[in-house]
Design an enzyme around this catalytic site. Structure first.
Site, short mmCIF file in Angstrom:
data_model
loop_
_atom_site.label_atom_id
_atom_site.label_comp_id
_atom_site.label_asym_id
_atom_site.label_seq_id
_atom_site.Cartn_x
_atom_site.Cartn_y
_atom_site.Cartn_z
N ASP A 19 110.88 44.05 7.96
CA ASP A 19 110.51 42.81 8.64
C ASP A 19 111.76 41.97 8.90
O ASP A 19 112.22 41.24 8.02
CB ASP A 19 109.50 42.02 7.78
CG ASP A 19 109.03 40.74 8.47
OD1 ASP A 19 109.30 40.56 9.67
OD2 ASP A 19 108.39 39.91 7.79
N HIS B 245 111.05 35.29 1.18
CA HIS B 245 110.07 34.23 0.96
C HIS B 245 110.12 33.56 -0.40
O HIS B 245 109.13 33.10 -0.93
CB HIS B 245 108.66 34.78 1.20
CG HIS B 245 108.40 35.08 2.64
ND1 HIS B 245 107.16 35.42 3.13
CD2 HIS B 245 109.22 35.08 3.71
CE1 HIS B 245 107.24 35.62 4.42
NE2 HIS B 245 108.48 35.43 4.81
#
Ligand code: RNT
Ligand code: ZN
Length: 419
Positions: free
Chosen positions: A324, A260
């Site tokens: 993730d 991110h």
């Protein structure tokens, strides 16, 4: 009995001043929170809406889990091939309803997760939880908690509150604290005229969710930031600055997902700063290839560097580690195992680093530091890793087992899942 290769590796590491037994002992206690969404391409069970929120699974490999039973069976296969302590990481979209029942996300209750609780308890695992602010008809114009439409915003605030209750239920019932992670994909594809108001509304919504009384020793609320998503390229409401500031102010835990950030920004470099200002921090470990692509985690440089930051800063008990990623282009079970094992292998790598590396830096002996770090790269980590798996009663070879499992299903069920 230890293999002769391990015994030899132990001696080699001892020459570096490293005790492999201590490293193995420490690794045993590290808990990895395994994400459930690798098994079904992040689809979930509460409506089968297609994936939205600027994230994307790619590939059409056979075998996507389509039902809770299939996902649980697949997870069992995964768990049987991973050592160490594990936690189950669930999303609210994986609620399991009785036949014919439909319940909005703003009305979810603990009972909709009872089957997952039983699953986790039987396997001696705690549960982490995530409200699902995507893949749903109430996501309007790509907005949820930051929506100017009060009906939409309120719906999602209620979802957050319900999830908090469910998180506390998981913690109470399992006896293991639950990490509840908030991530929204709210944002705009193109240049917005107002960056302030959506963030102000997100702040207000989070305040409202957090106003629900909850037991802070049982539930750790984490907040995950993001730089952009597909179709949300110009602006994301939950940016890094927003999430870090909000977490600090509200006394919740920041979560960093290493997909991110801008491509040359490294989460490994951010961990120490957050550790200095937070009692706990949380990570989503993934592998971004050119963008937040959520590739399967490998034993690569950045994963090792992240592990090194956790271990050398003595922060194993301060970092919530979760995986993730979602890859639908290869066998999903194999992908799951490769990713979690890579995280564990990276942690072992870090645990096998001599503690005097820090001193070399303090003494400004950067020559020795470089040489030592390079030498350690080819130290016999693999032999210690195999010993770890052996002691955990887990086979080194998972590929053939995964292939057998795939074939078995193919034959037995004749088999839609594998068509
Ligand atoms: C998306 C975020 C988020 C999700 C999961 C499914 O970019 O990383 O954590 O992957 O919540
Ligand atoms: Zn994430």
């Amino acid at each position: 009995m230890s293999s002769s290769r391990y015994i030899e590796a132990k001696e080699i590491y001892a020459k570096f001043g490293v005790d492999t037994e201590k490293a193995l002992q420490k690794l045993k206690d590290v808990c990895i929170s395994i994400h459930c969404w690798q098994g079904d391409d992040v689809v979930g069970f509460d409506g089968k809406e297609s994936l939205s929120g600027g994230i994307q699974t790619t590939g059409n490999y056979i075998g996507r889990a389509r039902t809770p039973d299939e996902l649980m069976a697949d997870l069992d296969k995964v768990l049987s091939l991973i050592g160490g302590k594990k936690k189950l990481n669930l999303h609210a979209s994986y609620a399991i309803f009785d036949d014919g029942e439909t319940v909005g996300r703003d009305k979810l209750e603990p009972k909709h997760f009872k089957k997952w609780l039983d699953f986790a308890k039987e396997r001696n695992m705690g549960i982490d939880f995530n409200p699902t602010f995507f893949s749903h008809p109430m996501v309007k114009d790509n907005l949820t908690l930051s929506s100017p439409d009060e009906e939409v915003r309120e719906y999602w605030v209620n979802h957050g509150k319900k999830c908090l209750e469910i998180a506390e239920y998981f913690a109470t019932e399992t006896g293991v604290p639950c990490v509840m992670n908030i991530w929204i994909s709210d944002g705009y594809k193109d240049i917005p005229s107002d960056r302030y108001s959506p963030r102000a509304r997100y702040k207000k919504s989070l305040d409202e969710i957090l106003s629900t009384p909850y037991d802070k020793s049982k539930v750790y609320i984490t907040l995950e930031s993001k730089v952009f998503g597909i179709g949300l390229e110009s602006y994301t409401v939950g940016s890094s600055e927003f999430c870090l500031s909000y977490s600090a102010k509200a006394g919740i835990t920041p979560l960093m997902d290493n997909g991110h950030y801008h491509p040359t920004e490294m989460v490994s470099d951010k961990i120490s700063s957050l550790l200095l200002f937070n009692e706990k921090i949380a990570l989503h470990i993934t592998r971004p290839v050119r963008w937040d692509s959520d590739h399967v985690v490998l034993f690569d440089d950045e994963t090792k560097e992240i592990a090194k930051e956790i271990v050398l800063n003595d922060a194993l008990d301060r970092v919530f580690i979760a995986t993730d990623y979602f890859d639908a282009s290869i066998n999903r079970i194999s992908a799951w195992i490769t990713g979690v094992r890579s995280v564990q292998k990276a942690l072992l790598y870090a645990l096998l680093l001599p503690t005097n590396l820090k001193e070399l830096q303090e003494q400004n002996d950067l020559t020795s530091l470089m040489v030592m770090q390079e030498e350690l790269k080819t130290a016999p980590l693999g032999d210690v890793w195999n010993e770890y798996l052996h002691r955990e009663n887990v086979d080194v070879d998972y590929l053939s087992q995964v292939k057998d499992y795939e074939k078995m299903f193919w034959r037995q069920e004749n088999n839609e899942k594998y068509i």
